[in-house]
Design a protein around this motif. Structure first.
Motif, PDB file in Angstrom:
ATOM      1  N   LYS A 174      -7.350 -37.251   8.725  1.00  0.00           N
ATOM      2  CA  LYS A 174      -7.780 -35.896   9.072  1.00  0.00           C
ATOM      3  C   LYS A 174      -9.084 -35.968   9.859  1.00  0.00           C
ATOM      4  CE  LYS A 174      -5.791 -33.127   5.404  1.00  0.00           C
ATOM      5  NZ  LYS A 174      -6.092 -32.098   4.411  1.00  0.00           N
ATOM      6  N   ILE A 175      -9.063 -35.312  11.018  1.00  0.00           N
ATOM      7  CA  ILE A 175     -10.243 -35.286  11.879  1.00  0.00           C
ATOM      8  C   ILE A 175     -10.769 -33.864  11.965  1.00  0.00           C
ATOM      9  CG2 ILE A 175     -11.133 -35.708  14.200  1.00  0.00           C
ATOM     10  CD1 ILE A 175      -8.867 -37.770  14.529  1.00  0.00           C
ATOM     11  N   ALA A 176     -12.067 -33.703  11.739  1.00  0.00           N
ATOM     12  CA  ALA A 176     -12.728 -32.399  11.880  1.00  0.00           C
ATOM     13  C   ALA A 176     -13.380 -32.354  13.248  1.00  0.00           C
ATOM     14  CB  ALA A 176     -13.774 -32.207  10.785  1.00  0.00           C
ATOM     15  N   PHE A 177     -12.879 -31.490  14.127  1.00  0.00           N
ATOM     16  CA  PHE A 177     -13.490 -31.281  15.433  1.00  0.00           C
ATOM     17  C   PHE A 177     -14.543 -30.197  15.259  1.00  0.00           C
ATOM     18  CE2 PHE A 177      -9.305 -32.975  16.407  1.00  0.00           C
ATOM     19  CZ  PHE A 177      -9.619 -33.972  17.300  1.00  0.00           C
ATOM     20  N   LEU A 178     -15.798 -30.588  15.268  1.00  0.00           N
ATOM     21  CA  LEU A 178     -16.886 -29.667  14.960  1.00  0.00           C
ATOM     22  C   LEU A 178     -17.317 -28.894  16.200  1.00  0.00           C
ATOM     23  CD1 LEU A 178     -18.989 -32.053  12.710  1.00  0.00           C
ATOM     24  CD2 LEU A 178     -17.267 -30.386  11.995  1.00  0.00           C
ATOM     25  N   GLN A 179     -17.079 -27.619  16.182  1.00  0.00           N
ATOM     26  CA  GLN A 179     -17.535 -26.726  17.247  1.00  0.00           C
ATOM     27  C   GLN A 179     -18.645 -25.887  16.644  1.00  0.00           C
ATOM     28  OE1 GLN A 179     -16.545 -26.681  20.531  1.00  0.00           O
ATOM     29  NE2 GLN A 179     -15.536 -28.565  19.916  1.00  0.00           N
ATOM     30  N   LEU A 180     -19.870 -26.263  16.932  1.00  0.00           N
ATOM     31  CA  LEU A 180     -21.030 -25.657  16.297  1.00  0.00           C
ATOM     32  C   LEU A 180     -21.941 -25.025  17.325  1.00  0.00           C
ATOM     33  CD1 LEU A 180     -21.859 -28.704  14.030  1.00  0.00           C
ATOM     34  CD2 LEU A 180     -20.621 -26.651  13.345  1.00  0.00           C
ATOM     35  N   LEU A 181     -22.655 -24.017  16.911  1.00  0.00           N
ATOM     36  CA  LEU A 181     -23.659 -23.400  17.769  1.00  0.00           C
ATOM     37  C   LEU A 181     -24.981 -24.116  17.515  1.00  0.00           C
ATOM     38  CD1 LEU A 181     -24.252 -21.156  19.784  1.00  0.00           C
ATOM     39  CD2 LEU A 181     -24.772 -19.672  17.858  1.00  0.00           C
ATOM     40  N   PRO A 182     -25.425 -24.942  18.463  1.00  0.00           N
ATOM     41  CA  PRO A 182     -26.657 -25.700  18.251  1.00  0.00           C
ATOM     42  C   PRO A 182     -27.892 -24.853  18.502  1.00  0.00           C
ATOM     43  CG  PRO A 182     -25.767 -26.223  20.389  1.00  0.00           C
ATOM     44  CD  PRO A 182     -24.794 -25.271  19.745  1.00  0.00           C
ATOM     45  N   SER A 183     -29.009 -25.343  18.010  1.00  0.00           N
ATOM     46  CA  SER A 183     -30.298 -24.701  18.282  1.00  0.00           C
ATOM     47  C   SER A 183     -30.915 -25.397  19.491  1.00  0.00           C
ATOM     48  CB  SER A 183     -31.220 -24.817  17.064  1.00  0.00           C
ATOM     49  OG  SER A 183     -31.747 -26.121  16.975  1.00  0.00           O
ATOM     50  N   ASP A 184     -32.157 -25.065  19.769  1.00  0.00           N
ATOM     51  CA  ASP A 184     -32.844 -25.673  20.908  1.00  0.00           C
ATOM     52  C   ASP A 184     -33.588 -26.952  20.559  1.00  0.00           C
ATOM     53  OD1 ASP A 184     -32.003 -23.819  22.758  1.00  0.00           O
ATOM     54  OD2 ASP A 184     -33.732 -22.524  22.475  1.00  0.00           O
ATOM     55  N   ASN A 185     -33.572 -27.351  19.280  1.00  0.00           N
ATOM     56  CA  ASN A 185     -34.278 -28.600  18.965  1.00  0.00           C
ATOM     57  C   ASN A 185     -33.415 -29.528  18.115  1.00  0.00           C
ATOM     58  OD1 ASN A 185     -35.048 -28.603  16.088  1.00  0.00           O
ATOM     59  ND2 ASN A 185     -36.226 -26.780  16.608  1.00  0.00           N
ATOM     60  N   MET A 186     -33.648 -30.790  18.298  1.00  0.00           N
ATOM     61  CA  MET A 186     -32.831 -31.814  17.688  1.00  0.00           C
ATOM     62  C   MET A 186     -32.930 -31.844  16.162  1.00  0.00           C
ATOM     63  SD  MET A 186     -32.474 -35.770  18.878  1.00  0.00           S
ATOM     64  CE  MET A 186     -32.512 -35.276  20.578  1.00  0.00           C
ATOM     65  N   GLU A 187     -34.098 -31.551  15.609  1.00  0.00           N
ATOM     66  CA  GLU A 187     -34.256 -31.574  14.152  1.00  0.00           C
ATOM     67  C   GLU A 187     -33.369 -30.518  13.484  1.00  0.00           C
ATOM     68  OE1 GLU A 187     -37.005 -31.434  16.238  1.00  0.00           O
ATOM     69  OE2 GLU A 187     -37.375 -33.592  16.107  1.00  0.00           O
ATOM     70  N   ASP A 188     -33.350 -29.317  14.058  1.00  0.00           N
ATOM     71  CA  ASP A 188     -32.475 -28.273  13.522  1.00  0.00           C
ATOM     72  C   ASP A 188     -31.008 -28.673  13.669  1.00  0.00           C
ATOM     73  OD1 ASP A 188     -34.649 -26.699  12.838  1.00  0.00           O
ATOM     74  OD2 ASP A 188     -34.465 -25.381  14.589  1.00  0.00           O
ATOM     75  N   ASN A 189     -30.656 -29.264  14.814  1.00  0.00           N
ATOM     76  CA  ASN A 189     -29.276 -29.685  15.039  1.00  0.00           C
ATOM     77  C   ASN A 189     -28.853 -30.769  14.063  1.00  0.00           C
ATOM     78  OD1 ASN A 189     -29.036 -27.823  17.065  1.00  0.00           O
ATOM     79  ND2 ASN A 189     -29.506 -29.274  18.688  1.00  0.00           N
ATOM     80  N   ASN A 193     -15.613 -31.926   2.334  1.00  0.00           N
ATOM     81  CA  ASN A 193     -15.082 -31.133   1.225  1.00  0.00           C
ATOM     82  C   ASN A 193     -13.702 -30.562   1.530  1.00  0.00           C
ATOM     83  OD1 ASN A 193     -17.256 -31.561  -0.477  1.00  0.00           O
ATOM     84  ND2 ASN A 193     -18.355 -29.762   0.250  1.00  0.00           N
ATOM     85  N   LYS A 194     -13.385 -30.407   2.804  1.00  0.00           N
ATOM     86  CA  LYS A 194     -12.063 -29.907   3.207  1.00  0.00           C
ATOM     87  C   LYS A 194     -11.082 -31.048   3.457  1.00  0.00           C
ATOM     88  CE  LYS A 194     -13.426 -25.475   5.058  1.00  0.00           C
ATOM     89  NZ  LYS A 194     -13.175 -24.508   6.115  1.00  0.00           N
ATOM     90  N   GLY A 195     -11.505 -32.281   3.201  1.00  0.00           N
ATOM     91  CA  GLY A 195     -10.603 -33.415   3.290  1.00  0.00           C
ATOM     92  C   GLY A 195     -10.661 -34.228   4.564  1.00  0.00           C
ATOM     93  N   ALA A 196     -11.658 -34.008   5.403  1.00  0.00           N
ATOM     94  CA  ALA A 196     -11.753 -34.757   6.660  1.00  0.00           C
ATOM     95  C   ALA A 196     -12.143 -36.212   6.406  1.00  0.00           C
ATOM     96  CB  ALA A 196     -12.770 -34.102   7.590  1.00  0.00           C
ATOM     97  N   ASP A 197     -11.554 -37.087   7.195  1.00  0.00           N
ATOM     98  CA  ASP A 197     -11.902 -38.506   7.163  1.00  0.00           C
ATOM     99  C   ASP A 197     -12.909 -38.844   8.262  1.00  0.00           C
ATOM    100  OD1 ASP A 197      -9.929 -39.364   5.118  1.00  0.00           O
ATOM    101  OD2 ASP A 197      -8.503 -38.669   6.635  1.00  0.00           O
ATOM    102  N   ILE A 198     -12.882 -38.050   9.346  1.00  0.00           N
ATOM    103  CA  ILE A 198     -13.770 -38.250  10.483  1.00  0.00           C
ATOM    104  C   ILE A 198     -14.287 -36.897  10.948  1.00  0.00           C
ATOM    105  CG2 ILE A 198     -13.930 -39.020  12.897  1.00  0.00           C
ATOM    106  CD1 ILE A 198     -11.628 -40.956  12.304  1.00  0.00           C
ATOM    107  N   ALA A 199     -15.574 -36.831  11.264  1.00  0.00           N
ATOM    108  CA  ALA A 199     -16.167 -35.630  11.862  1.00  0.00           C
ATOM    109  C   ALA A 199     -16.541 -35.986  13.294  1.00  0.00           C
ATOM    110  CB  ALA A 199     -17.400 -35.193  11.086  1.00  0.00           C
ATOM    111  N   LEU A 200     -16.089 -35.172  14.246  1.00  0.00           N
ATOM    112  CA  LEU A 200     -16.313 -35.455  15.660  1.00  0.00           C
ATOM    113  C   LEU A 200     -17.138 -34.333  16.290  1.00  0.00           C
ATOM    114  CD1 LEU A 200     -15.702 -37.200  18.159  1.00  0.00           C
ATOM    115  CD2 LEU A 200     -13.596 -35.876  18.431  1.00  0.00           C
ATOM    116  N   PHE A 201     -18.301 -34.709  16.809  1.00  0.00           N
ATOM    117  CA  PHE A 201     -19.185 -33.760  17.496  1.00  0.00           C
ATOM    118  C   PHE A 201     -18.887 -33.767  18.990  1.00  0.00           C
ATOM    119  CE2 PHE A 201     -21.560 -34.685  13.667  1.00  0.00           C
ATOM    120  CZ  PHE A 201     -22.126 -33.466  13.347  1.00  0.00           C
ATOM    121  N   PRO A 202     -19.075 -32.641  19.672  1.00  0.00           N
ATOM    122  CA  PRO A 202     -18.887 -32.609  21.129  1.00  0.00           C
ATOM    123  C   PRO A 202     -20.062 -33.237  21.868  1.00  0.00           C
ATOM    124  CG  PRO A 202     -19.492 -30.439  20.322  1.00  0.00           C
ATOM    125  CD  PRO A 202     -19.350 -31.323  19.114  1.00  0.00           C
ATOM    126  N   GLU A 203     -19.845 -33.538  23.137  1.00  0.00           N
ATOM    127  CA  GLU A 203     -20.909 -34.085  23.980  1.00  0.00           C
ATOM    128  C   GLU A 203     -22.094 -33.142  24.066  1.00  0.00           C
ATOM    129  OE1 GLU A 203     -19.508 -36.903  27.497  1.00  0.00           O
ATOM    130  OE2 GLU A 203     -18.725 -34.857  27.656  1.00  0.00           O
TER     131      GLU A 203
END
Length: 87
Positions: free
Chosen positions: A4-19, A32-42
């Motif tokens: 199971k792959i989680a394709f993470l579509q997130l609204l980022p902030s303007d700074n890396m620490e918050d992200n 917690n939803k059963g993902a084996d891999i979490a994939l962040f976008p470029e």
């Protein structure tokens, strides 16, 4: 075995620490939803802001061993899952 792959579509902030914190929460939720891999976008780590200037792009790149990447590596071990961050 199914993977199971989680394709993470997130609204980022303007700074890396918050992200970093937003991403950690998203990875935990995915696990917690059963993902084996979490994939962040470029470009997610910097909020999808990028320059067309090559030198500025190099400045935005995350160096191997930086705190941001180390924390996700630790999180992957803690959660026993893969985490992929693309740049």
């Amino acid at each position: 075995m199914k993977l199971k792959i989680a394709f993470l579509q997130l609204l980022p902030s303007d700074n890396m620490e918050d992200n970093l914190e937003i991403g950690i929460k998203a990875c935990k939720k995915a696990k917690n939803k059963g993902a084996d891999i979490a994939l962040f976008p470029e470009m997610w780590s910097i909020g999808y802001r990028f320059s067309h200037d090559e030198n500025k792009l190099r400045e935005q790149a995350l160096p191997m061993g930086c705190v941001f990447l180390k924390r996700y590596s630790q999180l992957a071990e803690e959660l026993d899952m893969g985490i992929a961050i693309t740049f």
